[in-house]
Design an enzyme around this catalytic site. Structure first.
Site, PDB file in Angstrom:
ATOM      1  N   PRO A   2       0.808  -1.214   0.000  1.00 25.82           N
ATOM      2  CA  PRO A   2       0.000   0.000   0.000  1.00 25.82           C
ATOM      3  C   PRO A   2       0.842   1.264   0.000  1.00 25.82           C
ATOM      4  O   PRO A   2       1.779   1.383   0.785  1.00 25.82           O
ATOM      5  CB  PRO A   2      -0.816  -0.121   1.283  1.00 25.82           C
ATOM      6  CG  PRO A   2      -0.038  -1.026   2.149  1.00 25.82           C
ATOM      7  CD  PRO A   2       0.691  -1.957   1.246  1.00 25.82           C
ATOM      8  N   GLU A   3       0.531   2.166  -0.875  1.00 27.37           N
ATOM      9  CA  GLU A   3       1.114   3.499  -0.845  1.00 27.37           C
ATOM     10  C   GLU A   3      -0.017   4.462  -0.493  1.00 27.37           C
ATOM     11  O   GLU A   3      -1.089   4.045  -0.082  1.00 27.37           O
ATOM     12  CB  GLU A   3       1.807   3.811  -2.172  1.00 27.37           C
ATOM     13  CG  GLU A   3       2.987   2.850  -2.408  1.00 27.37           C
ATOM     14  CD  GLU A   3       3.804   3.145  -3.655  1.00 27.37           C
ATOM     15  OE1 GLU A   3       3.825   4.298  -4.091  1.00 27.37           O
ATOM     16  OE2 GLU A   3       4.415   2.210  -4.187  1.00 27.37           O
ATOM     17  N   LYS A  61       1.823   7.239   4.813  1.00 28.91           N
ATOM     18  CA  LYS A  61       1.320   5.870   4.909  1.00 28.91           C
ATOM     19  C   LYS A  61       0.941   5.490   6.341  1.00 28.91           C
ATOM     20  O   LYS A  61       0.582   4.340   6.592  1.00 28.91           O
ATOM     21  CB  LYS A  61       2.364   4.898   4.363  1.00 28.91           C
ATOM     22  CG  LYS A  61       2.772   5.224   2.920  1.00 28.91           C
ATOM     23  CD  LYS A  61       3.952   4.395   2.480  1.00 28.91           C
ATOM     24  CE  LYS A  61       4.646   5.031   1.289  1.00 28.91           C
ATOM     25  NZ  LYS A  61       5.943   4.392   0.992  1.00 28.91           N
ATOM     26  N   ARG A 273      16.174  -3.385  -4.403  1.00 24.38           N
ATOM     27  CA  ARG A 273      14.890  -3.665  -5.026  1.00 24.38           C
ATOM     28  C   ARG A 273      15.028  -3.388  -6.509  1.00 24.38           C
ATOM     29  O   ARG A 273      16.077  -3.640  -7.085  1.00 24.38           O
ATOM     30  CB  ARG A 273      13.761  -2.890  -4.366  1.00 24.38           C
ATOM     31  CG  ARG A 273      13.959  -1.403  -4.339  1.00 24.38           C
ATOM     32  CD  ARG A 273      13.122  -0.736  -3.267  1.00 24.38           C
ATOM     33  NE  ARG A 273      13.619  -1.086  -1.930  1.00 24.38           N
ATOM     34  CZ  ARG A 273      13.205  -0.540  -0.827  1.00 24.38           C
ATOM     35  NH1 ARG A 273      12.244   0.353  -0.869  1.00 24.38           N
ATOM     36  NH2 ARG A 273      13.708  -0.865   0.330  1.00 24.38           N
TER      37      ARG A 273
END
Length: 290
Positions: A2-3, A61, A273
């Site tokens: 989730p952002e 967030k 990443r």
DNA sequence: GATCGGCCCTGCCCGC
DNA sequence: TGCGGGCAGGGCCGAT
């Protein structure tokens, strides 16, 4: 994953289905879910019992539910795979159920479900923020997000250009601007035709403002699409199938044609990443930040 | 003070 | 078929 748009959808769900209700009992079922709470999960649960969750707030967030009296709040971060669900008590426990809140009204319960345990809950004191509001102390260092009415765009441009780092690193720094994760960073950079290794101190102010506009656009589009599906008695962020219908131009699109120029999108290692970009639209800067 | 890299964690997916 | 390893990644913390 989730952002900001996904977290905002959850906040709206909490506001609608949880705000105003009094906790009858609470259980923390996994130690990592309360690892930020110094006194531990049982103490967290005990301190919440009998308290009313007054509202649902968000910065970046982070989510929080101020308790009655407004001196403290239940703070939640979804991490990568966290979900806050409003479930009927008869619904079988989810495999990765980490915490449960039952309410005095006997209605549906609130559940915190988190497969990868990067998320967590905390109970924290509220402190004055930079305007006339209050935020949990653990959230005070988080910058306002681009959808916040009090977000200071001019200050953001100034602070970003004062950094000596790469542009994508800066976008992901939640103390500079909050709510942007790997996906929206890549999408915004693609829209702005900027490379993530662009040195922040070599960017013209107008280019930073343009990039900020793209950040706002992509988040607003995702929020618009996410909000429409949110009509059930149910607060959900699905870490697996999330991101609604937002069409991703760059993120996760390795080897697929750039929607703008047709050149295949490339995937590159970045901070343990991945980054995705178009090698033609987003040229490597002359002096890339390492 | 600013910046950066390592670490936490689990399930899925791929290659051998 | 089974297994090992890579990958996903936000935020905290220690090192520089």
């Amino acid at each position: 994953m989730p952002e900001l748009p996904e977290v905002e959808v959850v906040r709206r769900g909490l506001e609608r289905w949880v705000a105003g209700r009094t906790v009858a009992s609470a259980e923390v079922l996994h130690p990592r879910a309360a690892r930020r709470h110094a006194e531990g999960g049982d103490a967290l649960a005990a301190r919440l019992t009998g308290r009313t969750l007054e509202a649902a707030s968000r910065r970046g967030k982070y989510l929080w539910l101020p308790l009655d009296g407004r001196g403290s709040a239940l703070v939640a971060h979804l991490g990568m795979s966290g979900q806050l669900l409003v479930q009927d008590a008869a619904t079988p426990d989810e495999t990765h159920l980490r915490a449960r809140f039952r309410f005095a009204d006997g209605g549906r319960e609130l559940r915190f479900v988190d497969q990868r345990t990067f998320g967590g809950l905390d109970l924290d004191e509220l402190v004055p923020d930079d305007a006339d509001g209050r935020v949990p102390a653990t959230v005070a260092h988080i910058a306002r997000d681009p959808l916040d009415p009090l977000f200071d765009a001019a200050a953001f441009v100034r602070r970003l250009r004062a950094r000596r780092t790469g542009l994508k690193r800066a976008l992901l720094d939640q103390t500079l601007v909050s709510g942007i994760g790997n996906i929206y960073a890549d999408e915004s950079l693609w829209r702005a035709r900027l490379h993530g290794a662009q040195p922040t101190d070599e960017l013209a102010p107008a280019r930073v403002r343009e990039l900020l506009g793209h950040v706002r656009d992509v988040m607003a589009e995702a929020l618009g699409q996410g909000g429409t599906s949110f009509d059930a008695l149910y607060v959900n962020v699905n870490g697996e199938s999330g991101y609604f219908d937002v069409s991703l131009a760059a993120y996760g699109q390795a080897d697929r044609p750039c929607p703008r120029c047709g050149r295949p999108i490339v995937r590159e290692p970045f901070m343990n990443r991945s980054s995705f970009r178009c090698p033609r639209c987003q040229r490597t800067p002359r002096r890339p930040h390492p």
